[in-house]
Enzyme design. Sequence first.
Site, PDB file in Angstrom:
ATOM      1  N   SER A  41     -20.649 -35.662 129.418  1.00 38.62           N
ATOM      2  CA  SER A  41     -20.699 -36.936 128.546  1.00 38.62           C
ATOM      3  C   SER A  41     -21.893 -37.759 129.119  1.00 38.62           C
ATOM      4  CB  SER A  41     -19.412 -37.652 128.499  1.00 38.62           C
ATOM      5  OG  SER A  41     -19.750 -38.527 127.348  1.00 38.62           O
ATOM      6  N   LYS A  94     -11.983 -32.789 121.185  1.00 39.47           N
ATOM      7  CA  LYS A  94     -12.039 -32.156 122.461  1.00 39.47           C
ATOM      8  C   LYS A  94     -10.662 -31.362 122.602  1.00 39.47           C
ATOM      9  CE  LYS A  94     -15.795 -33.070 124.742  1.00 39.47           C
ATOM     10  NZ  LYS A  94     -17.268 -33.313 124.197  1.00 39.47           N
ATOM     11  N   ARG A 128     -11.833 -41.255 125.422  1.00 36.39           N
ATOM     12  CA  ARG A 128     -10.822 -40.513 125.764  1.00 36.39           C
ATOM     13  C   ARG A 128     -10.142 -40.664 127.020  1.00 36.39           C
ATOM     14  NH1 ARG A 128     -12.498 -36.657 128.189  1.00 36.39           N
ATOM     15  NH2 ARG A 128     -14.658 -36.897 128.087  1.00 36.39           N
ATOM     16  N   ARG A 181     -19.982 -44.578 118.197  1.00 37.68           N
ATOM     17  CA  ARG A 181     -20.365 -43.279 117.869  1.00 37.68           C
ATOM     18  C   ARG A 181     -20.665 -43.027 116.277  1.00 37.68           C
ATOM     19  NH1 ARG A 181     -20.021 -38.765 121.864  1.00 37.68           N
ATOM     20  NH2 ARG A 181     -19.104 -39.569 123.614  1.00 37.68           N
ATOM     21  N   LYS A 241     -26.868 -34.093 125.915  1.00 38.93           N
ATOM     22  CA  LYS A 241     -26.486 -32.831 124.925  1.00 38.93           C
ATOM     23  C   LYS A 241     -27.168 -32.997 123.587  1.00 38.93           C
ATOM     24  CE  LYS A 241     -22.271 -32.255 125.880  1.00 38.93           C
ATOM     25  NZ  LYS A 241     -22.058 -33.474 126.745  1.00 38.93           N
ATOM     26  N   THR A 242     -26.317 -34.220 123.002  1.00 40.00           N
ATOM     27  CA  THR A 242     -26.704 -34.563 121.814  1.00 40.00           C
ATOM     28  C   THR A 242     -28.069 -35.110 121.396  1.00 40.00           C
ATOM     29  OG1 THR A 242     -24.360 -35.197 121.363  1.00 40.00           O
ATOM     30  CG2 THR A 242     -25.949 -36.036 119.733  1.00 40.00           C
ATOM     31  N   ASP A 281     -22.406 -29.874 120.916  1.00 39.95           N
ATOM     32  CA  ASP A 281     -21.444 -30.044 122.034  1.00 39.95           C
ATOM     33  C   ASP A 281     -20.620 -28.747 122.604  1.00 39.95           C
ATOM     34  OD1 ASP A 281     -20.105 -32.171 123.672  1.00 39.95           O
ATOM     35  OD2 ASP A 281     -18.326 -31.961 122.472  1.00 39.95           O
ATOM     36  N   HIS A 297     -19.364 -26.010 127.389  1.00 43.38           N
ATOM     37  CA  HIS A 297     -19.579 -27.512 126.904  1.00 43.38           C
ATOM     38  C   HIS A 297     -21.087 -27.772 126.946  1.00 43.38           C
ATOM     39  CE1 HIS A 297     -18.773 -32.281 127.747  1.00 43.38           C
ATOM     40  NE2 HIS A 297     -18.766 -31.687 126.438  1.00 43.38           N
TER      41      HIS A 297
HETATM   42  N1  LIG Z   1     -34.012 -38.918 129.697  1.00 42.43           N
HETATM   43  C1  LIG Z   1     -33.105 -38.941 128.737  1.00 42.43           C
HETATM   44  N2  LIG Z   1     -32.713 -37.793 128.381  1.00 42.43           N
HETATM   45  C2  LIG Z   1     -31.634 -37.779 127.416  1.00 42.43           C
HETATM   46  N3  LIG Z   1     -30.808 -39.069 127.009  1.00 42.43           N
HETATM   47  C3  LIG Z   1     -31.199 -40.277 127.516  1.00 42.43           C
HETATM   48  C4  LIG Z   1     -32.341 -40.118 128.401  1.00 42.43           C
HETATM   49  N4  LIG Z   1     -32.495 -41.460 128.768  1.00 42.43           N
HETATM   50  C5  LIG Z   1     -31.667 -42.281 128.214  1.00 42.43           C
HETATM   51  N5  LIG Z   1     -30.927 -41.349 127.351  1.00 42.43           N
HETATM   52  C6  LIG Z   1     -29.746 -42.099 126.439  1.00 42.43           C
HETATM   53  O1  LIG Z   1     -28.493 -41.566 127.083  1.00 42.43           O
HETATM   54  C7  LIG Z   1     -27.748 -41.101 126.083  1.00 42.43           C
HETATM   55  C8  LIG Z   1     -27.177 -39.666 126.050  1.00 42.43           C
HETATM   56  O2  LIG Z   1     -26.200 -39.370 125.478  1.00 42.43           O
HETATM   57  P1  LIG Z   1     -25.880 -38.041 124.672  1.00 42.43           P
HETATM   58  O3  LIG Z   1     -27.318 -37.324 124.166  1.00 42.43           O
HETATM   59  O4  LIG Z   1     -24.863 -38.467 123.491  1.00 42.43           O
HETATM   60  O5  LIG Z   1     -25.126 -36.907 125.770  1.00 42.43           O
HETATM   61  P2  LIG Z   1     -24.045 -36.016 125.505  1.00 42.43           P
HETATM   62  O6  LIG Z   1     -24.191 -35.695 123.976  1.00 42.43           O
HETATM   63  O7  LIG Z   1     -24.275 -34.989 126.577  1.00 42.43           O
HETATM   64  O8  LIG Z   1     -22.755 -36.939 125.897  1.00 42.43           O
HETATM   65  C9  LIG Z   1     -28.250 -41.468 124.719  1.00 42.43           C
HETATM   66  O9  LIG Z   1     -27.785 -42.618 124.483  1.00 42.43           O
HETATM   67  C10 LIG Z   1     -29.676 -41.255 125.081  1.00 42.43           C
HETATM   68  O10 LIG Z   1     -30.500 -42.283 124.305  1.00 42.43           O
HETATM   69  C1  LIG Z   2     -16.999 -36.661 122.360  1.00 45.26           C
HETATM   70  C2  LIG Z   2     -17.133 -36.644 123.578  1.00 45.26           C
HETATM   71  O1  LIG Z   2     -18.414 -35.705 123.964  1.00 45.26           O
HETATM   72  P1  LIG Z   2     -19.549 -36.187 124.533  1.00 45.26           P
HETATM   73  O2  LIG Z   2     -19.673 -37.409 125.242  1.00 45.26           O
HETATM   74  O3  LIG Z   2     -19.928 -35.087 125.431  1.00 45.26           O
HETATM   75  O4  LIG Z   2     -20.788 -36.407 123.250  1.00 45.26           O
HETATM   76  C3  LIG Z   2     -16.160 -37.112 124.573  1.00 45.26           C
HETATM   77  O5  LIG Z   2     -16.385 -36.630 125.755  1.00 45.26           O
HETATM   78  O6  LIG Z   2     -15.273 -37.778 124.107  1.00 45.26           O
HETATM   79 MN   LIG Z   3     -22.710 -35.636 122.905  1.00 47.17          MN
END
Ligand SMILES: Nc1ncnc2c1ncn2[C@@H]1O[C@H](COP(=O)(O)OP(=O)(O)O)[C@@H](O)[C@H]1O
Ligand SMILES: C=C(OP(=O)(O)O)C(=O)O
Ligand SMILES: [Mn+2]
Length: 532
Positions: free
Chosen positions: A239, A200, A60, A324, A243-244, A258, A219
């Site tokens: 981010s 977003k 972004r 992604r 979360k995911t 999200d 969020h």
């Molecule tokens: N302890 C942990 N808990 C959650 N994610 C972790 C951890 N250690 C490493 N990671 C990595 O960090 C990243 C978290 O990203 P994601 O779940 O996409 O976050 P969000 O959705 O909040 O943006 C992933 O690539 C995941 O594999």
């Molecule tokens: C898609 C997004 O969300 P997140 O990284 O929290 O998954 C983003 O921030 O561009």
């Molecule tokens: Mn996410």
Amino acid sequence: MKDGRVNPSHRLEHQGIEGLGHVFYNQLEPALVEAALKRGEGTLGKGGSLLTTTGRHTGRSPKDKFVVRTPSVEDTIWWENNAPMTPEAFDRLYLDMLAHMKGGDYFVQDLYAGAEPEHRLDVRVVTELAWHGLFIRHMLRRPERSELDDFIPEFTIINCPSFKADPERHGCRSETVIALNFDKKLILIANSAYAGENKKSVFTLLNYILPGKGVMPMHCSANHAIGDPDAAAVFFGLSGTGKTTLSADPSRTLIGDDEHGWSERGTFNFEGGCYAKTISLSRDAEPEIYATTEKFATVIENMIFDPETLELDFEDASLTANMRCAYPLDYISNASTTALAGHPKNIIMLTCDAFGVLPPIARLTPAQAMYHFLSGFTSKVAGTERGVTEPEPTFSTCFGAPFMPRRPEVYGKLLQEKIARHGATCWLVNTGWTGGAYGTGSRMPIRATRALLTAALDESLNEVQFRRDPNFGFEVPVSVPGVADVLLDPRQTWADGAAYDAQAQRLVNMFADNFAQYVPHIDAEVKAAAIG
Ligand SMILES: Nc1ncnc2c1ncn2[C@@H]1O[C@H](COP(=O)(O)OP(=O)(O)O)[C@@H](O)[C@H]1O
Ligand SMILES: C=C(OP(=O)(O)O)C(=O)O
Ligand SMILES: [Mn+2]
């Protein structure tokens, strides 16, 4: 019909968008994949996935996002956080964009944002790229085909990556622009093909609209106990905080990854799909998300692959660390079919602390939860925003400042009321560094985070002994089955205890400096929970 499905009186011409080439309305996934391939937008991947790249913008561009400053929003927008654009500049941008779009083929998707019918927003997304149409079709919620005949868009998003804005003429900062006009109910996106801008933008709209209806927009990801939608949990986080990853827990039902709302009725997803990071995605640790990368029409963004075997390289971050995949919720086998649940019983605030100071889990009082919600501390991880290449400590209020059009207190008060009314238990979870800061220590093992979350959500964590953290004042469990005791006390994970204390003090000071701005707006209880 080749045009797809739309009520003829709701075509773009009736919104004043004329002179385009062919407009494809509400095409289904096979047609969108076919169009994307035919137009050279991507490659057909394993299992029929669509492999795409976005060029220069792989995350972004928060600094290029603007809100049009009109009288109707003058008093409600948090202008310190949302860059203003004049209505005149917006009108020029719109007309120039339409002129640029003349003769070109476009894709229209009419979709719902919000699984709770009462709070749903009907959005029309007009895209230059067929794969953006596919992306947003995965991400938002699909009307029944018959519902399309009555679909009247409330907001329209026009996304045209080939249009370059002119900062002089359009009152923006660069050739890239994301401009939200609440009066005209229009969002214009130019010069970025990063698909995340689409979703977003919709989130930002709902963050503006819903507080006025008493709904808390969040969020966060969300899941619930299998068979018990009343045992819901939400996971706030910026981010990269998890979360995911953490919401896709095979032992729980996924609601969404999200964006969610908390209404009078309960929790609901704004979206109908997920957008997962695929860097180092492991088939063993995250089998459900991994499997989506080989499913039909999954949109895979900025991943390197073998041109012959189409094998994805999950470790090659040469295009971006923010690679992604986007897929509909039902590609995850344990996903909720309704995307609705009860009031959250547990609220988890995820933070990725690159200082290695915060414990892997802490229990928060409601006042401490408000303190951490307003603070929104994390370390930005490389990739999701332009220019961030290594973890960078940041305070992003409401765990999502780039998406918050209103003042933080608006969201803070709504959340505070709902937590009090429904008696939710709040936790702070550090998914960041342990054993030292970034560079010395290592990232918290996902299995440890999952074990702690499982204990929090099945309530067994409430049975263990807690200590009070001397720096932050919250309660930290001393021992949790399945997790090494040492991990629970970050100071013990550091080689040098005095170095930990110094780093902790620096972090406390950062929290205190940042929180000063909220002190005039909070009640005595939250003030008492402030640290430093
Ligand atoms: N302890 C942990 N808990 C959650 N994610 C972790 C951890 N250690 C490493 N990671 C990595 O960090 C990243 C978290 O990203 P994601 O779940 O996409 O976050 P969000 O959705 O909040 O943006 C992933 O690539 C995941 O594999
Ligand atoms: C898609 C997004 O969300 P997140 O990284 O929290 O998954 C983003 O921030 O561009
Ligand atoms: Mn996410």
